[in-house]
Design a protein around this motif. Structure first.
Motif, PDB file in Angstrom:
ATOM      1  N   PHE A 238      46.832  29.110  41.532  1.00  0.00           N
ATOM      2  CA  PHE A 238      46.454  28.899  40.136  1.00  0.00           C
ATOM      3  C   PHE A 238      47.335  29.694  39.179  1.00  0.00           C
ATOM      4  O   PHE A 238      47.671  29.224  38.089  1.00  0.00           O
ATOM      5  N   ARG A 239      47.725  30.898  39.558  1.00  0.00           N
ATOM      6  CA  ARG A 239      48.605  31.685  38.684  1.00  0.00           C
ATOM      7  C   ARG A 239      49.955  30.990  38.506  1.00  0.00           C
ATOM      8  O   ARG A 239      50.529  31.003  37.408  1.00  0.00           O
ATOM      9  N   GLN A 240      50.444  30.383  39.575  1.00  0.00           N
ATOM     10  CA  GLN A 240      51.688  29.622  39.457  1.00  0.00           C
ATOM     11  C   GLN A 240      51.515  28.453  38.498  1.00  0.00           C
ATOM     12  O   GLN A 240      52.428  28.119  37.730  1.00  0.00           O
ATOM     13  N   PHE A 241      50.327  27.830  38.525  1.00  0.00           N
ATOM     14  CA  PHE A 241      50.057  26.728  37.600  1.00  0.00           C
ATOM     15  C   PHE A 241      50.124  27.202  36.152  1.00  0.00           C
ATOM     16  O   PHE A 241      50.770  26.564  35.311  1.00  0.00           O
ATOM     17  N   PRO A 267      36.029  27.710  40.655  1.00  0.00           N
ATOM     18  CA  PRO A 267      35.966  28.210  39.271  1.00  0.00           C
ATOM     19  C   PRO A 267      36.206  29.714  39.163  1.00  0.00           C
ATOM     20  O   PRO A 267      36.825  30.171  38.192  1.00  0.00           O
ATOM     21  N   GLN A 268      35.720  30.491  40.123  1.00  0.00           N
ATOM     22  CA  GLN A 268      35.894  31.941  40.065  1.00  0.00           C
ATOM     23  C   GLN A 268      37.365  32.316  40.190  1.00  0.00           C
ATOM     24  O   GLN A 268      37.891  33.131  39.419  1.00  0.00           O
ATOM     25  N   GLN A 269      38.058  31.707  41.135  1.00  0.00           N
ATOM     26  CA  GLN A 269      39.470  31.999  41.337  1.00  0.00           C
ATOM     27  C   GLN A 269      40.306  31.492  40.162  1.00  0.00           C
ATOM     28  O   GLN A 269      41.290  32.120  39.772  1.00  0.00           O
ATOM     29  N   LEU A 270      39.890  30.376  39.588  1.00  0.00           N
ATOM     30  CA  LEU A 270      40.594  29.834  38.426  1.00  0.00           C
ATOM     31  C   LEU A 270      40.479  30.776  37.235  1.00  0.00           C
ATOM     32  O   LEU A 270      41.468  31.046  36.542  1.00  0.00           O
ATOM     33  N   ALA A 271      39.275  31.289  36.994  1.00  0.00           N
ATOM     34  CA  ALA A 271      39.068  32.229  35.894  1.00  0.00           C
ATOM     35  C   ALA A 271      39.849  33.518  36.117  1.00  0.00           C
ATOM     36  O   ALA A 271      40.409  34.095  35.169  1.00  0.00           O
ATOM     37  N   GLU A 272      39.904  33.983  37.363  1.00  0.00           N
ATOM     38  CA  GLU A 272      40.661  35.197  37.695  1.00  0.00           C
ATOM     39  C   GLU A 272      42.148  35.002  37.411  1.00  0.00           C
ATOM     40  O   GLU A 272      42.805  35.884  36.833  1.00  0.00           O
ATOM     41  N   ALA A 273      42.678  33.854  37.788  1.00  0.00           N
ATOM     42  CA  ALA A 273      44.091  33.563  37.545  1.00  0.00           C
ATOM     43  C   ALA A 273      44.374  33.437  36.053  1.00  0.00           C
ATOM     44  O   ALA A 273      45.399  33.933  35.558  1.00  0.00           O
ATOM     45  N   ALA A 274      43.474  32.782  35.327  1.00  0.00           N
ATOM     46  CA  ALA A 274      43.662  32.607  33.887  1.00  0.00           C
ATOM     47  C   ALA A 274      43.703  33.952  33.181  1.00  0.00           C
ATOM     48  O   ALA A 274      44.579  34.212  32.341  1.00  0.00           O
ATOM     49  N   GLU A 275      42.774  34.826  33.520  1.00  0.00           N
ATOM     50  CA  GLU A 275      42.738  36.148  32.888  1.00  0.00           C
ATOM     51  C   GLU A 275      44.007  36.941  33.199  1.00  0.00           C
ATOM     52  O   GLU A 275      44.567  37.607  32.316  1.00  0.00           O
ATOM     53  N   ALA A 276      44.486  36.841  34.432  1.00  0.00           N
ATOM     54  CA  ALA A 276      45.694  37.582  34.815  1.00  0.00           C
ATOM     55  C   ALA A 276      46.914  37.107  34.039  1.00  0.00           C
ATOM     56  O   ALA A 276      47.841  37.892  33.795  1.00  0.00           O
ATOM     57  N   GLU A 277      46.906  35.832  33.620  1.00  0.00           N
ATOM     58  CA  GLU A 277      48.063  35.289  32.901  1.00  0.00           C
ATOM     59  C   GLU A 277      47.838  35.200  31.394  1.00  0.00           C
ATOM     60  O   GLU A 277      48.671  34.658  30.671  1.00  0.00           O
TER      61      GLU A 277
END
Length: 298
Positions: A238-241, A267-277
């Motif tokens: 997701f972070r790559q996305f 959804p949890q992993q998606l939110a984690e990736a979004a916050e990191a980016e």
């Protein structure tokens, strides 16, 4: 009355709406046919699906149910506005698809749009936002509340599609065979799926639909998210996305909305990736139909 189609390569979902009053939108019926993808199918195949599969269901729909739903006593197909959304509905293929729908329906209005426009309308309605598809494949766009104004090319699972199920599968396969930390995961996965390394090479390089095969690894991963290695693999995908597809829009002020199985299942992993980016997740829908009903029922 409104007929909405949400079409993928496997199936098309059709929803018939009655909107006689602004506050009285009703779902009258839902139908299902084969998938319709004009980029891959001939006009004859599409005509068959529309004429035999769809019209076969519409023509036998009980009239009593229409009257009960509040539809006036008029022929079912004489007063339809048709909105078709589909994968493979590129600008070059839209005129052909409109023409074939026009052959079936004597409707005042027939519109054909891409699956990306379906995602944008379903997720953002009439507001600005970033709309994304995360399923077997991936795509995204910047939407101004009316039109798609920018799109980062998806490029498919070999050159792109970061965040998708197929790319998650590619990352997973690479890790289990090359990263010593994944040895136990590899052995468990191969045993459960009754696969060998040679089987996987065969499926990916010598058989059709390698992207779908790679995406099936998600069925295993989602059952083992308590393993930090797999959790981190999903977040990495997701972070790559976000890095490759969302950052080019330069709109960290807008919510990023998602439709598709990958977003719905992680959804949890998606939110984690979004916050990191540096982004924040907005709406998540498993399929766009619910949002399209709201959009067209207004």
């Amino acid at each position: 009355m409104i007929l909405i189609a949400d079409s993928g390569s496997t199936k098309t979902d059709w929803t018939l709406l009655n909107t006689p009053y602004p506050t009285a939108t009703k779902v009258i019926a839902t139908f299902h046919t084969q998938g319709i993808t004009p980029i891959h199918q001939t006009p004859d195949v599409i005509r068959y699906i529309l004429g035999q599969e769809l019209m076969g269901q519409l023509s036998t729909f009980p009239r009593a149910a229409l009257i009960k739903s509040g539809v006036l006593d008029t022929p079912l197909l004489s007063n339809l506005n048709v909105f078709f959304y589909g994968s493979g509905c590129t600008p070059a293929h839209v005129p052909m698809m409109k023409r074939m729908l026009g052959e079936v329906f004597s409707s005042e209005k027939v519109e054909v749009h891409s699956d990306l426009m379906a995602a944008a309308r379903a997720l953002c309605q009439h507001e600005s936002g970033i709309a994304c598809i995360l399923g077997t494949g991936a795509n995204s766009c910047l939407y101004d509340g009316q039109d798609i104004v920018q799109n980062t090319p998806a490029l498919g699972y070999i050159l792109g599609d970061e965040g998708s199920g197929s790319v998650l599968g590619r990352l997973f396969m690479n890790a289990i065979f090359k990263n010593p930390a994944f040895v136990e995961v590899r052995d468990d996965y191969l045993k459960r799926e009754r696969l060998t390394q040679a089987d996987i090479i065969q499926r990916v390089y010598r058989e059709p639909m390698a992207n779908r095969f790679l995406a099936t690894t998600s069925l295993y991963i989602i059952q083992h998210l308590d393993n930090p290695l797999l959790h981190n693999l999903v977040v990495q995908n997701f972070r790559q996305f976000f890095c490759q597809n969302i950052k080019p829009y330069q709109r960290t002020d807008l919510p990023v909305h998602f439709v598709g199985s990958m977003a719905h299942n992680y959804p949890q992993q998606l939110a984690e990736a979004a916050e990191a980016e540096g982004f924040h997740v907005g709406n998540i829908l498993q399929s766009p139909m619910e949002g399209l009903i709201a959009y067209h029922g207004q």
